[in-house]
Design an enzyme around this catalytic site. Sequence first.
Site, PDB file in Angstrom:
ATOM      1  N   LYS A 171      -2.851  18.055 -10.106  1.00 41.68           N
ATOM      2  CA  LYS A 171      -1.521  17.915 -10.703  1.00 41.68           C
ATOM      3  C   LYS A 171      -1.509  16.761 -11.709  1.00 41.68           C
ATOM      4  CE  LYS A 171       3.255  16.885  -9.481  1.00 41.68           C
ATOM      5  NZ  LYS A 171       4.163  16.518  -8.395  1.00 41.68           N
ATOM      6  N   ARG A 180      -3.799  11.519  -6.099  1.00 46.18           N
ATOM      7  CA  ARG A 180      -3.974  12.983  -6.170  1.00 46.18           C
ATOM      8  C   ARG A 180      -5.181  13.428  -5.329  1.00 46.18           C
ATOM      9  NH1 ARG A 180       0.600  12.768  -7.849  1.00 46.18           N
ATOM     10  NH2 ARG A 180       1.237  13.302  -9.957  1.00 46.18           N
TER      11      ARG A 180
END
Length: 144
Positions: A130, A95
């Site tokens: 996320k 991420r």
Amino acid sequence: FDRLADAARLEKIKTIGDAYMVAGGLPEPRPDHLQAVARMALAMLDEVAAIAKETGKVWLAIRIGIDTGPVVAGVIGRRKFIYDLWGDTVNTASRMESQGLPGQIHVTDRVASALGPGFVLRPRGTSDVKGKGPMTTFLLDGAA
């Protein structure tokens, strides 16, 4: 990048598409694994910048993400064996890369806290990551 990983005594895990995964402290633990990964990340940026300059492709840049923490590692497969890593640390590093900036090294607060005084970090602020929610993140700008 393989040459850089070998020189730093880091473990290349795999390449997938345009992603290159490397880990420190595997398969043998070492106290400076995070610092070695950070130095390799900085060297990777330098290599890509040199290639961009040499070829005139000034748009060429990479994003790098780093996290630190526990992982599960092992060999999987029955026909084509592969050594791989799993876990939250791997997902978070991914991420950091995907939400990073071209030509930058995006790191978690855990990395920023653990690196020590030998590195220059710049706060990026809070990012909505996320699957993780809001996280304080930093950009690794260099070695001091």
